[in-house]
Write a protein that holds these residues in place. Structure first.
Motif, mmCIF file in Angstrom:
data_model
loop_
_atom_site.group_PDB
_atom_site.id
_atom_site.type_symbol
_atom_site.label_atom_id
_atom_site.label_comp_id
_atom_site.label_asym_id
_atom_site.label_seq_id
_atom_site.Cartn_x
_atom_site.Cartn_y
_atom_site.Cartn_z
ATOM 1 N N ARG A 20 68.474 52.793 74.679
ATOM 2 C CA ARG A 20 67.057 52.936 75.026
ATOM 3 C C ARG A 20 66.208 53.024 73.754
ATOM 4 N NH1 ARG A 20 63.518 54.037 79.110
ATOM 5 N NH2 ARG A 20 61.809 55.491 78.709
ATOM 6 N N GLN A 21 66.683 53.774 72.783
ATOM 7 C CA GLN A 21 65.954 53.869 71.522
ATOM 8 C C GLN A 21 65.914 52.518 70.809
ATOM 9 O OE1 GLN A 21 67.668 56.101 68.281
ATOM 10 N NE2 GLN A 21 65.652 56.723 67.523
ATOM 11 N N SER A 22 67.007 51.773 70.857
ATOM 12 C CA SER A 22 67.034 50.453 70.220
ATOM 13 C C SER A 22 65.995 49.518 70.839
ATOM 14 C CB SER A 22 68.430 49.836 70.336
ATOM 15 O OG SER A 22 69.369 50.565 69.569
ATOM 16 N N SER A 23 65.818 49.620 72.157
ATOM 17 C CA SER A 23 64.805 48.796 72.821
ATOM 18 C C SER A 23 63.408 49.155 72.333
ATOM 19 C CB SER A 23 64.903 48.977 74.341
ATOM 20 O OG SER A 23 66.131 48.507 74.830
ATOM 21 N N TYR A 24 63.150 50.455 72.184
ATOM 22 C CA TYR A 24 61.867 50.873 71.613
ATOM 23 C C TYR A 24 61.708 50.339 70.194
ATOM 24 C CZ TYR A 24 60.207 54.259 75.145
ATOM 25 O OH TYR A 24 59.713 54.855 76.280
ATOM 26 N N SER A 25 62.776 50.448 69.392
ATOM 27 C CA SER A 25 62.714 50.018 68.002
ATOM 28 C C SER A 25 62.332 48.547 67.892
ATOM 29 C CB SER A 25 64.070 50.261 67.323
ATOM 30 O OG SER A 25 64.039 49.893 65.968
ATOM 31 N N GLU A 26 62.919 47.719 68.748
ATOM 32 C CA GLU A 26 62.596 46.294 68.752
ATOM 33 C C GLU A 26 61.145 46.077 69.135
ATOM 34 O OE1 GLU A 26 65.333 44.274 71.254
ATOM 35 O OE2 GLU A 26 67.109 44.877 70.084
ATOM 36 N N ARG A 27 60.679 46.804 70.137
ATOM 37 C CA ARG A 27 59.298 46.601 70.582
ATOM 38 C C ARG A 27 58.283 47.060 69.547
ATOM 39 N NH1 ARG A 27 55.159 48.833 73.082
ATOM 40 N NH2 ARG A 27 56.076 50.866 73.527
ATOM 41 N N PHE A 28 58.600 48.148 68.839
ATOM 42 C CA PHE A 28 57.696 48.644 67.809
ATOM 43 C C PHE A 28 57.823 47.878 66.494
ATOM 44 C CE2 PHE A 28 57.837 52.757 70.302
ATOM 45 C CZ PHE A 28 56.500 52.731 70.654
ATOM 46 N N GLY A 29 58.775 46.954 66.417
ATOM 47 C CA GLY A 29 58.941 46.154 65.210
ATOM 48 C C GLY A 29 59.561 46.912 64.057
ATOM 49 N N LEU A 30 60.402 47.910 64.365
ATOM 50 C CA LEU A 30 61.047 48.687 63.312
ATOM 51 C C LEU A 30 62.293 47.950 62.811
ATOM 52 C CD1 LEU A 30 60.845 52.256 64.908
ATOM 53 C CD2 LEU A 30 59.190 51.111 63.426
ATOM 54 N N LYS A 31 62.654 48.194 61.562
ATOM 55 C CA LYS A 31 63.830 47.546 60.984
ATOM 56 C C LYS A 31 65.121 48.183 61.469
ATOM 57 C CE LYS A 31 61.454 45.978 56.794
ATOM 58 N NZ LYS A 31 61.425 46.030 55.311
ATOM 59 N N SER A 32 65.070 49.459 61.857
ATOM 60 C CA SER A 32 66.265 50.135 62.335
ATOM 61 C C SER A 32 65.870 51.359 63.141
ATOM 62 C CB SER A 32 67.161 50.550 61.163
ATOM 63 O OG SER A 32 66.495 51.519 60.345
ATOM 64 N N VAL A 33 66.840 51.935 63.857
ATOM 65 C CA VAL A 33 66.599 53.195 64.560
ATOM 66 C C VAL A 33 66.742 54.345 63.575
ATOM 67 C CG1 VAL A 33 67.342 52.310 66.789
ATOM 68 C CG2 VAL A 33 69.028 53.335 65.244
ATOM 69 N N TYR A 34 66.207 55.492 63.948
ATOM 70 C CA TYR A 34 66.323 56.673 63.096
ATOM 71 C C TYR A 34 66.154 57.914 63.962
ATOM 72 C CZ TYR A 34 61.227 57.174 63.422
ATOM 73 O OH TYR A 34 59.943 57.346 63.886
ATOM 74 N N THR A 35 66.608 59.037 63.444
ATOM 75 C CA THR A 35 66.377 60.322 64.091
ATOM 76 C C THR A 35 65.829 61.300 63.056
ATOM 77 O OG1 THR A 35 68.681 60.957 63.664
ATOM 78 C CG2 THR A 35 68.175 60.096 65.856
ATOM 79 N N PRO A 36 64.982 62.227 63.504
ATOM 80 C CA PRO A 36 64.460 62.360 64.863
ATOM 81 C C PRO A 36 63.259 61.437 65.066
ATOM 82 C CG PRO A 36 63.600 64.135 63.504
ATOM 83 C CD PRO A 36 64.527 63.333 62.619
ATOM 84 N N GLU A 37 63.195 60.793 66.221
ATOM 85 C CA GLU A 37 62.067 59.928 66.557
ATOM 86 C C GLU A 37 61.422 60.425 67.838
ATOM 87 O OE1 GLU A 37 60.973 55.211 67.180
ATOM 88 O OE2 GLU A 37 62.936 55.940 67.823
#
Length: 260
Positions: free
Chosen positions: A94-111
């Protein structure tokens, strides 16, 4: 840069989908704002964000808002010494889907993600306050949860209703979700970056299920049954229903009820 993008995202996405609250009839009922925290007990930067989420849930510091918090524990930290007991690949995806939509280069915590429209580092209390103040100004679709009961074998039952998408909305269809979460959770972490610490959490999601769709001009009503894990404390549960624009975009409405 992250500060600017978070504020602009919540304003631009929300304004495109729904009018501001000042443009619609006023209501005495607080406006629900969904706050998702992607976190991990294996991440040393996460405990301050966990504490911030607990503060938001407990003190409800934004006037006119009902902050509905979800703690979603990712699993990609589990390989460094501590397996987070609340983690799931589902939340990482689910976080990866957000990351793609927000145009981020990678996931991270805490987000932290607010209403599906803004993301930022989850321990930034100042930025969280600013984003939440903006999020509360937008109209939401009324959502209701009723008839919650716990049945055997360990099944939670609830009735979920939502009003139709308003004519002012540019959205023609949205997804309806139901989450079952723990009011409170804690762990004594034995290894990893937080080894030796006792960590506490709020709104820890046990299950998140898409239960249907909301269409333009049609209200939503459905009875839902959710299987609970055998280890779930039945005295420590809350139920959250929310409507989200397809593609994990703007959250259009939400509701929370505690299991009594």
């Amino acid at each position: 840069m992250r500060r600017l993008s978070a504020l602009l995202m919540v304003a631009l996405f929300a304004a495109w989908v729904f009018p501001a609250a000042s443009d619609v009839p006023s209501s005495d009922r607080p406006s629900p704002v969904l706050v998702e925290l992607f976190t991990s007990e294996g991440c040393s930067d996460c405990p301050p964000a966990d504490a911030l989420l607990q503060q938001l849930d407990r003190s409800q510091p934004v006037a006119g808002a009902q902050l509905i918090v979800l703690s979603e524990h990712v699993d990609y930290w589990n390989h460094i010494g501590w397996t987070d007991p609340y983690s799931s690949r589902f939340f990482s995806d689910r976080q990866s889907s957000y990351s793609e939509r927000f145009g981020l280069k990678s996931v991270y915590t805490p987000e932290m993600v607010v209403d599906g429209t803004a993301e930022f580092v989850g321990n930034n209390g100042t930025l969280a306050g600013q984003v939440l103040q903006t999020a509360v100004t937008y109209q939401k679709i009324p959502v209701r949860i009723s008839g919650i009961s716990l049945n055997t074998p360990r099944t939670l039952q609830a009735h979920v209703e939502a009003d139709a998408l308003p004519d002012a909305s540019k959205v023609r269809k949205a997804d309806v979700y139901l989450a079952v979460a723990l009011n409170h959770a804690e762990s004594q972490v034995l290894r990893g970056e937080n080894g030796g610490r006792r960590l506490t959490h709020v709104g820890v999601v046990q299950s998140l299920t898409k239960i249907g769709s909301l269409e333009m001009g049609k209200s939503f009503a459905q009875d839902v049954r959710v299987k609970l894990d055998s280890k779930t404390d039945l005295t420590n549960l809350r139920v959250i229903a929310f409507i989200q624009q397809a593609g994990q975009r703007q959250v259009l409405g939400a509701a929370l009820e505690r299991v009594k």
